[in-house]
Scaffold this motif. Structure first.
Motif, PDB file in Angstrom:
ATOM      1  N   PRO A  71      69.032  86.635  34.314  1.00  0.00           N
ATOM      2  CA  PRO A  71      67.606  86.439  35.166  1.00  0.00           C
ATOM      3  C   PRO A  71      66.478  86.539  33.961  1.00  0.00           C
ATOM      4  O   PRO A  71      65.483  85.830  34.114  1.00  0.00           O
ATOM      5  CB  PRO A  71      67.654  87.357  36.187  1.00  0.00           C
ATOM      6  CG  PRO A  71      68.815  87.674  36.410  1.00  0.00           C
ATOM      7  CD  PRO A  71      69.764  87.694  34.938  1.00  0.00           C
ATOM      8  N   ASP A 122      66.193  89.531  40.800  1.00  0.00           N
ATOM      9  CA  ASP A 122      67.684  89.633  40.316  1.00  0.00           C
ATOM     10  C   ASP A 122      67.908  90.934  39.271  1.00  0.00           C
ATOM     11  O   ASP A 122      68.981  91.643  39.377  1.00  0.00           O
ATOM     12  CB  ASP A 122      68.140  88.490  39.411  1.00  0.00           C
ATOM     13  CG  ASP A 122      68.113  87.332  40.609  1.00  0.00           C
ATOM     14  OD1 ASP A 122      68.178  87.394  41.948  1.00  0.00           O
ATOM     15  OD2 ASP A 122      68.546  86.051  40.033  1.00  0.00           O
ATOM     16  N   THR A 140      72.819  88.385  42.451  1.00  0.00           N
ATOM     17  CA  THR A 140      71.850  87.543  41.996  1.00  0.00           C
ATOM     18  C   THR A 140      71.590  86.413  42.867  1.00  0.00           C
ATOM     19  O   THR A 140      72.515  86.134  43.809  1.00  0.00           O
ATOM     20  CB  THR A 140      72.597  87.118  40.681  1.00  0.00           C
ATOM     21  OG1 THR A 140      73.489  86.151  40.918  1.00  0.00           O
ATOM     22  CG2 THR A 140      72.752  88.129  39.842  1.00  0.00           C
ATOM     23  N   ARG A 141      70.806  85.525  42.560  1.00  0.00           N
ATOM     24  CA  ARG A 141      70.473  84.379  43.353  1.00  0.00           C
ATOM     25  C   ARG A 141      71.470  83.366  43.371  1.00  0.00           C
ATOM     26  O   ARG A 141      71.684  82.761  44.395  1.00  0.00           O
ATOM     27  CB  ARG A 141      69.263  83.728  42.918  1.00  0.00           C
ATOM     28  CG  ARG A 141      67.888  84.501  43.614  1.00  0.00           C
ATOM     29  CD  ARG A 141      66.666  83.927  42.709  1.00  0.00           C
ATOM     30  NE  ARG A 141      66.746  84.157  41.544  1.00  0.00           N
ATOM     31  CZ  ARG A 141      65.957  83.745  40.710  1.00  0.00           C
ATOM     32  NH1 ARG A 141      65.156  82.714  41.004  1.00  0.00           N
ATOM     33  NH2 ARG A 141      65.971  84.046  39.198  1.00  0.00           N
ATOM     34  N   ASN A 145      71.211  83.684  47.732  1.00  0.00           N
ATOM     35  CA  ASN A 145      69.706  83.326  47.672  1.00  0.00           C
ATOM     36  C   ASN A 145      69.288  83.471  49.183  1.00  0.00           C
ATOM     37  O   ASN A 145      69.441  82.523  49.945  1.00  0.00           O
ATOM     38  CB  ASN A 145      69.624  82.086  47.114  1.00  0.00           C
ATOM     39  CG  ASN A 145      67.879  82.115  46.682  1.00  0.00           C
ATOM     40  OD1 ASN A 145      67.248  82.610  47.487  1.00  0.00           O
ATOM     41  ND2 ASN A 145      67.588  81.049  45.930  1.00  0.00           N
TER      42      ASN A 145
END
Length: 248
Positions: A71, A122, A140-141, A145
């Motif tokens: 990120p 993130d 994390t996305r 998400n």
């Protein structure tokens, strides 16, 4: 940990098995082992840099930390210039070892990165996972998400599993429960093993295959050729692609 509100199974076993088969067709088992070992090596260094009994990380160490996380990698210099070495080092240490519950620590860290909202979404979870893999899991996305309700985890869980919650910590807990169930499924076929990083590698592979599928449907073959091969793409997602991450 908060329960995921669903009456049925959490894991879409058929989808998970199909992805496992596709991963094995595209990757050698040595690739999977190398990625898992790379994450373990990176986590060892992060844990050392953020240990409570050593000085806060300095400029070079923070540069490495930011470059080693997907990120923040592209915004490393901007983050260091905007936040400052002392403030950022203190914020990272406080996130992992500071006072207050998880929500309070993440909120303080997010405030430190107020000018970088996507990174703040993130990065705290990745740092926690790397520093304390026995306690915290990756989020994390590309994994999940909540804004778009997409990601690798959604591809291997049942449709009625609700991963989002009103707050980030509650969502994190739901993601963690789903991750544990998926990990159990892929561990049963000797893909992920018992360590904390095999599930990260599996989901990075799932997301990589999903990306290739979407690109093939939407874009020309010539454009698709510029996308990295699956092992390189997964290493980028996991933050272990570039040499300086493992050889600082």
């Amino acid at each position: 940990m908060t329960s995921t509100p669903t009456a049925g199974p959490v894991v879409d076993t058929l989808a998970a098995q199909e992805f496992i088969g596709e991963i094995h067709r595209r990757l050698d088992h040595r690739d999977i082992e190398a990625m898992t070992a790379g994450l373990a090596a990176k986590a060892t260094r992060v844990r050392s840099l953020l240990a409570p009994d050593r000085p806060a990380p300095g400029l070079g160490e923070l540069h490495w930390l930011l470059r080693s996380c997907f990120p923040s990698r592209r915004q490393t210099r901007a983050i260091l210039d905007a936040v400052g070495v002392d403030a950022l080092g203190t914020a990272m240490r406080s996130l992992v070892h500071g006072d207050g519950d998880l929500g309070e620590r993440v909120e303080r860290f997010d405030a430190c990165l107020a000018g970088f909202p996507e990174v703040a979404t993130d990065l705290p979870w990745e740092l926690l996972h790397l520093a304390r893999p026995d306690r915290y899991w990756l989020w994390t996305r590309w994994m999940w998400n909540p804004r778009t309700e997409t990601g690798a985890l959604a591809l291997v869980t049942a449709e009625d599993v609700e991963l989002s919650a009103p707050g980030p910590v509650e969502s994190y807990e739901r993601v963690g429960r789903a991750l544990a169930m998926v990990h159990g499924t892929v561990r049963a076929v000797d893909f992920a093993g018992d360590g904390p990083f095999g599930i990260d590698v599996f989901l990075a592979c799932v997301y990589g295959i999903y990306m290739y599928t979407v690109l093939r449907m939407r874009m020309t073959q010539e454009f698709t050729r510029i996308v990295p091969e699956l092992p390189a793409l997964c290493r980028r997602l996991l933050g272990i692609y570039h040499r300086e991450v493992l050889c600082p």
